[in-house]
Scaffold this motif. Structure first.
Motif, mmCIF file in Angstrom:
data_model
loop_
_atom_site.group_PDB
_atom_site.id
_atom_site.type_symbol
_atom_site.label_atom_id
_atom_site.label_comp_id
_atom_site.label_asym_id
_atom_site.label_seq_id
_atom_site.Cartn_x
_atom_site.Cartn_y
_atom_site.Cartn_z
ATOM 1 N N PRO A 19 0.800 -1.222 0.000
ATOM 2 C CA PRO A 19 0.000 0.000 0.000
ATOM 3 C C PRO A 19 0.835 1.274 0.000
ATOM 4 O O PRO A 19 0.337 2.331 -0.306
ATOM 5 C CB PRO A 19 -0.797 -0.127 1.309
ATOM 6 C CG PRO A 19 0.039 -0.983 2.182
ATOM 7 C CD PRO A 19 0.748 -1.939 1.253
ATOM 8 N N ALA A 20 2.131 1.195 0.324
ATOM 9 C CA ALA A 20 2.938 2.405 0.437
ATOM 10 C C ALA A 20 3.548 2.855 -0.887
ATOM 11 O O ALA A 20 4.156 3.901 -0.962
ATOM 12 C CB ALA A 20 4.057 2.174 1.448
ATOM 13 N N ARG A 21 3.370 2.089 -1.935
ATOM 14 C CA ARG A 21 3.954 2.466 -3.228
ATOM 15 C C ARG A 21 3.217 3.647 -3.838
ATOM 16 O O ARG A 21 2.046 3.872 -3.587
ATOM 17 C CB ARG A 21 3.903 1.292 -4.195
ATOM 18 C CG ARG A 21 4.898 0.227 -3.833
ATOM 19 C CD ARG A 21 5.036 -0.729 -4.979
ATOM 20 N NE ARG A 21 6.091 -1.658 -4.637
ATOM 21 C CZ ARG A 21 7.086 -1.925 -5.430
ATOM 22 N NH1 ARG A 21 7.172 -1.364 -6.590
ATOM 23 N NH2 ARG A 21 8.008 -2.769 -5.061
ATOM 24 N N ALA A 22 3.941 4.389 -4.694
ATOM 25 C CA ALA A 22 3.346 5.548 -5.363
ATOM 26 C C ALA A 22 2.314 5.093 -6.386
ATOM 27 O O ALA A 22 2.407 4.010 -6.943
ATOM 28 C CB ALA A 22 4.436 6.355 -6.070
ATOM 29 N N GLN A 23 1.361 5.951 -6.601
ATOM 30 C CA GLN A 23 0.321 5.674 -7.575
ATOM 31 C C GLN A 23 0.941 5.595 -8.959
ATOM 32 O O GLN A 23 1.828 6.374 -9.294
ATOM 33 C CB GLN A 23 -0.716 6.790 -7.514
ATOM 34 C CG GLN A 23 -1.891 6.599 -8.420
ATOM 35 C CD GLN A 23 -2.885 7.739 -8.294
ATOM 36 O OE1 GLN A 23 -2.700 8.636 -7.495
ATOM 37 N NE2 GLN A 23 -3.921 7.699 -9.086
ATOM 38 N N GLY A 24 0.498 4.660 -9.806
ATOM 39 C CA GLY A 24 1.080 4.468 -11.118
ATOM 40 C C GLY A 24 0.625 5.471 -12.159
ATOM 41 O O GLY A 24 1.396 5.859 -13.023
ATOM 42 N N VAL A 25 -0.632 5.895 -12.077
ATOM 43 C CA VAL A 25 -1.200 6.790 -13.087
ATOM 44 C C VAL A 25 -1.967 7.912 -12.389
ATOM 45 O O VAL A 25 -2.735 7.660 -11.467
ATOM 46 C CB VAL A 25 -2.151 6.024 -14.037
ATOM 47 C CG1 VAL A 25 -2.793 6.958 -15.029
ATOM 48 C CG2 VAL A 25 -1.415 4.908 -14.739
ATOM 49 N N ASP A 26 -1.747 9.148 -12.831
ATOM 50 C CA ASP A 26 -2.472 10.299 -12.292
ATOM 51 C C ASP A 26 -2.955 11.135 -13.472
ATOM 52 O O ASP A 26 -2.148 11.748 -14.174
ATOM 53 C CB ASP A 26 -1.566 11.118 -11.380
ATOM 54 C CG ASP A 26 -2.308 12.221 -10.635
ATOM 55 O OD1 ASP A 26 -3.545 12.333 -10.793
ATOM 56 O OD2 ASP A 26 -1.656 12.970 -9.888
ATOM 57 N N ASN A 50 0.178 19.408 -8.895
ATOM 58 C CA ASN A 50 1.443 18.725 -8.644
ATOM 59 C C ASN A 50 1.206 17.232 -8.826
ATOM 60 O O ASN A 50 0.337 16.670 -8.173
ATOM 61 C CB ASN A 50 1.950 19.000 -7.224
ATOM 62 C CG ASN A 50 2.325 20.447 -7.020
ATOM 63 O OD1 ASN A 50 3.056 21.006 -7.815
ATOM 64 N ND2 ASN A 50 1.818 21.064 -5.973
ATOM 65 N N GLN A 51 1.984 16.601 -9.710
ATOM 66 C CA GLN A 51 1.835 15.173 -9.969
ATOM 67 C C GLN A 51 3.185 14.477 -9.837
ATOM 68 O O GLN A 51 4.184 14.978 -10.339
ATOM 69 C CB GLN A 51 1.270 14.933 -11.373
ATOM 70 C CG GLN A 51 -0.147 15.454 -11.544
ATOM 71 C CD GLN A 51 -0.669 15.240 -12.948
ATOM 72 O OE1 GLN A 51 -0.010 15.602 -13.918
ATOM 73 N NE2 GLN A 51 -1.852 14.655 -13.053
ATOM 74 N N GLY A 52 3.194 13.307 -9.191
ATOM 75 C CA GLY A 52 4.429 12.571 -8.998
ATOM 76 C C GLY A 52 4.301 11.090 -9.280
ATOM 77 O O GLY A 52 5.040 10.301 -8.707
ATOM 78 N N LEU A 103 3.018 7.832 -14.589
ATOM 79 C CA LEU A 103 2.382 8.437 -15.761
ATOM 80 C C LEU A 103 1.523 9.592 -15.275
ATOM 81 O O LEU A 103 0.597 9.395 -14.484
ATOM 82 C CB LEU A 103 1.522 7.427 -16.522
ATOM 83 C CG LEU A 103 0.646 7.988 -17.644
ATOM 84 C CD1 LEU A 103 1.503 8.598 -18.739
ATOM 85 C CD2 LEU A 103 -0.254 6.909 -18.205
ATOM 86 N N ASN A 104 1.832 10.813 -15.717
ATOM 87 C CA ASN A 104 1.101 12.011 -15.318
ATOM 88 C C ASN A 104 0.484 12.668 -16.547
ATOM 89 O O ASN A 104 1.170 12.895 -17.533
ATOM 90 C CB ASN A 104 2.052 13.019 -14.648
ATOM 91 C CG ASN A 104 2.724 12.443 -13.432
ATOM 92 O OD1 ASN A 104 2.058 11.977 -12.524
ATOM 93 N ND2 ASN A 104 4.041 12.448 -13.415
ATOM 94 N N MET A 105 -0.798 12.978 -16.454
ATOM 95 C CA MET A 105 -1.485 13.677 -17.541
ATOM 96 C C MET A 105 -2.431 14.705 -16.921
ATOM 97 O O MET A 105 -3.155 14.394 -15.971
ATOM 98 C CB MET A 105 -2.281 12.698 -18.396
ATOM 99 C CG MET A 105 -1.442 11.638 -19.079
ATOM 100 S SD MET A 105 -2.427 10.416 -19.954
ATOM 101 C CE MET A 105 -2.970 11.395 -21.331
#
Length: 136
Positions: free
Chosen positions: A22-29, A44-46, A49-51
């Motif tokens: 659960p602590a991993r960063a989100q894959g797609v934003d 702000n996106q990290g 994949l950021n769109m």
């Protein structure tokens, strides 16, 4: 035989969930923002994949987008008297488009990555743009 297959499938599924955790960063934003006479937009996106797509109409429009991921894409369209856009991207692949129509338009695009693509279109009496693209 089916019972053993079900146990193996359940074990594989559980191991996939524990490996990702659960602590991993989100894959797609992915974000879409539409603003009519609204406040400044800050994104702000990290993720990997950021769109983001920003569409603003009003007297004064302002958008700031910061993206830090493997693949980044930004599209900003502004229709106002005074338009301001700032895009900062860091990643392997980055794409940004800024379109501005109004009395004055100011935009800054900064990209750090292996493959950078940026485009700025300004239609106003007073236009100012800065593009910085660097690769590692």
């Amino acid at each position: 035989m089916n019972k053993h297959l079900l146990v193996v499938a359940a074990a594989v599924l559980v191991s996939c969930f524990t490996a990702n955790g659960p602590a991993r960063a989100q894959g797609v934003d992915i974000k879409t923002i539409v603003s009519v006479n609204g406040p400044p937009v800050i994104v702000n996106q990290g993720s990997s994949l950021n769109m983001v797509g920003v569409f603003q109409i009003g007297g004064t429009t302002s958008a700031t987008v910061t993206q830090n991921g493997s693949n980044n894409a930004t599209g900003i369209l502004q229709f106002g008297g005074t338009n301001s856009a700032l895009v900062g991207q860091a990643g392997v692949n980055s794409f940004a488009f800024v379109g501005q129509t109004g009395q004055s338009a100011t935009s800054v695009l900064s990209q750090f990555g292996s493959m950078n693509t940026g485009a700025i279109a300004q239609f106003g009496a007073f236009n100012s743009s800065t593009v910085i693209q660097t690769s590692p």
